[in-house]
Design an enzyme around this catalytic site. Structure first.
Site, PDB file in Angstrom:
ATOM      1  N   HIS A  21     -26.965  27.284  90.727  1.00 15.93           N
ATOM      2  CA  HIS A  21     -26.263  26.216  90.003  1.00 15.93           C
ATOM      3  C   HIS A  21     -25.246  25.487  90.874  1.00 15.93           C
ATOM      4  CE1 HIS A  21     -27.558  28.312  86.085  1.00 15.93           C
ATOM      5  NE2 HIS A  21     -28.285  27.236  86.272  1.00 15.93           N
ATOM      6  N   GLN A  28     -43.186  26.952  75.631  1.00 24.54           N
ATOM      7  CA  GLN A  28     -43.269  28.051  76.584  1.00 24.54           C
ATOM      8  C   GLN A  28     -42.841  29.357  75.922  1.00 24.54           C
ATOM      9  OE1 GLN A  28     -40.844  26.094  79.445  1.00 24.54           O
ATOM     10  NE2 GLN A  28     -39.089  25.986  78.078  1.00 24.54           N
ATOM     11  N   ASP A  79     -33.602  19.891  87.448  1.00 22.14           N
ATOM     12  CA  ASP A  79     -33.388  21.342  87.427  1.00 22.14           C
ATOM     13  C   ASP A  79     -34.451  21.918  86.505  1.00 22.14           C
ATOM     14  OD1 ASP A  79     -32.507  23.903  87.104  1.00 22.14           O
ATOM     15  OD2 ASP A  79     -30.596  23.384  86.165  1.00 22.14           O
ATOM     16  N   GLY A 127     -38.066  14.760  79.370  1.00 23.68           N
ATOM     17  CA  GLY A 127     -37.372  14.101  80.473  1.00 23.68           C
ATOM     18  C   GLY A 127     -38.166  12.953  81.071  1.00 23.68           C
ATOM     19  N   ASP A 174     -30.233  25.847  80.449  1.00 22.17           N
ATOM     20  CA  ASP A 174     -29.265  26.951  80.354  1.00 22.17           C
ATOM     21  C   ASP A 174     -27.828  26.457  80.497  1.00 22.17           C
ATOM     22  OD1 ASP A 174     -28.715  26.694  83.170  1.00 22.17           O
ATOM     23  OD2 ASP A 174     -30.438  27.962  83.607  1.00 22.17           O
ATOM     24  N   GLU A 208     -33.141  18.210  78.141  1.00 23.95           N
ATOM     25  CA  GLU A 208     -33.938  19.449  78.171  1.00 23.95           C
ATOM     26  C   GLU A 208     -35.019  19.359  77.104  1.00 23.95           C
ATOM     27  OE1 GLU A 208     -34.176  22.553  79.799  1.00 23.95           O
ATOM     28  OE2 GLU A 208     -35.776  22.852  78.307  1.00 23.95           O
TER      29      GLU A 208
END
Lengths: 282, 282
Positions: B65, B34, B159, B141, B89, B109
């Site tokens: 969060h 990305q 997330d 994932g 993040d 991630e």
């Protein structure tokens, strides 16, 4: 990317944020009070803006109008006489009149053009304007409140633009003193109080001014309002008496009253404040 | 007005909405997955965007969060083994590790660059990355979940970015089947589920897919998230067992855990759904 003229954009320099809706402008006029525009948006229906700020859209106005009326009405023991200051689009008036216990609802809007344009572009907000309990008065809300009969009003709903320009005088101690005088002993006021993220200092100042004017208690509640800056908005309730807010919100109080956002659960949830807001208002 | 290049703008053609923050771009890179940008904004601190969509800002990330972690953690009887899918993040990981009952938290991630840039621009989200209970795994994932030891996980937190591009596979029955297999009998999954105003159909489809995959119950909760489209966001919880959600939220569960938005009141308030959403999910 850059946004061109096929978008309405409300850019707020002070908050460094902007919100935009794709569409095209249908109408623009300068009234004696402000500049009103009507946009036909791609996904939010019609949009009314005042002085470049989003006011009301077909798609999401139910969030604001339901929360600015039913939360306070159902926190008051018997709201018979209701006065709306501002609210010229008639959306709040329409929600107030859903309550059978309301015997009189007066809308005091400074700019008649807001109402006339709402009748044209948001007729669904104006269907109750001819209710025999409704009065549409066009004039200055500050003067109206000064002249109001003392001890005559159960609930004042301040449904105004931001605290700059014509609405500035609605956010201060002097106006609140006139409201207190006009309210009955168990009367209350509810006022739109901007974003809990972007305008926390303003909210603190409002609550302080309300209490300095003589209101016994102040309460904050919050709700989503997607076309306003940050998409997150609040209302503030100030009560003349020291009694805690009632919760007239069993299932019965919503039954028969069509709402899209408001219900007994969202009523209670709206008073659940974020920790940082609780701390700021302590 | 038009918005020039002194604003970051996320314009979504499908929803006809745009959100913008004033600032300037500090960094831009194309990873194998990305395009990531970092902006220095005037009022929201740093902003990370992925493929043109806002991901995280210094100022308001606590909303997302805290709500994507504590709501589910405090709805589960004993969440010892937690897996975060996405969340590069490290903000969710940081919140999860505030819970003493969590013995292991694994962040899966796909794009290591998200974490490396977060360490540089959002170090406050990465302070717990060296906690001995934390594992940072960089990889897919979907594959990770396929390979997970059956019946080993208490809570899966998804997330992720929006359901297009790399995250698309995280929003469907096939992935949910692997999650169910990996969860313990009383395990649950929580997933970010977009805007209750703009993406109601997606939410309905997600919940249907979760139940088709075999989850016994699904629950929606909502909260403000000011930099995401509409400023209003949601999470969805799916439980493997038919037991109702617990509320491990007396005052004790927040005491000693610093949060800005989350508390027992906002926990409960988040489950208070608007009437139109209740009706859509019935």
């Amino acid at each position: 990317m850059t946004l061109d003229k096929s978008w309405f954009s409300e850019a707020v320099e002070a908050t460094g944020t902007a919100f935009s809706l794709k569409g095209h402008k249908l109408h623009e006029e300068q009234t004696p009070y402000q500049k009103i525009e009507i946009w036909d948006t791609q996904t939010f229906g019609y949009l009314m803006t005042i002085d470049g700020c989003t006011m009301v859209s077909t798609r999401d106005n139910f969030l604001y109008h339901e929360m600015m009326s039913h939360v306070a009405l159902n926190s008051h023991p018997d709201p018979q006489n209701v006065v709306i200051v501002g609210g010229g689009d008639c959306g709040t008036l329409s929600e107030v009149l859903k309550h059978a216990e309301v015997k009189s609802a007066t809308q005091v809007e400074i700019d008649e053009r807001v109402t006339r344009l709402s009748e044209k572009y948001f007729p669904e907000l104006c269907t109750r304007n001819s209710d025999p309990r409704a009065t549409l008065f066009f004039g200055d809300g500050i003067q109206w409140m000064k002249d109001a009969k003392p001890g005559s009003i159960d609930l004042i709903i301040i449904d105004s633009t931001d605290p700059v320009g014509p609405a500035e005088g609605l956010f201060g101690k002097r106006f609140y003193l006139d409201c207190i005088k006009a309210l009955k002993p168990d009367g209350m006021l509810v006022q739109q109080s901007e974003s809990p993220l972007l305008h926390l200092e303003l909210i603190k100042e409002m609550h302080a001014a309300m209490r300095q004017a003589g209101f016994a208690r102040t309460h904050l509640f919050h709700f989503p309002q997607t076309i306003y800056p940050s998409g997150w908005w609040s209302g503030s309730i100030a009560t003349k008496s020291d009694a805690p807010l009632l919760e007239r919100i069993d299932d019965r109080t919503v039954r028969g009253m069509e709402t899209k956002f408001y219900n007994p659960r969202t009523h209670r949830g709206a008073f659940a404040l974020p920790t940082y807001v609780e701390e700021a208002l302590e």
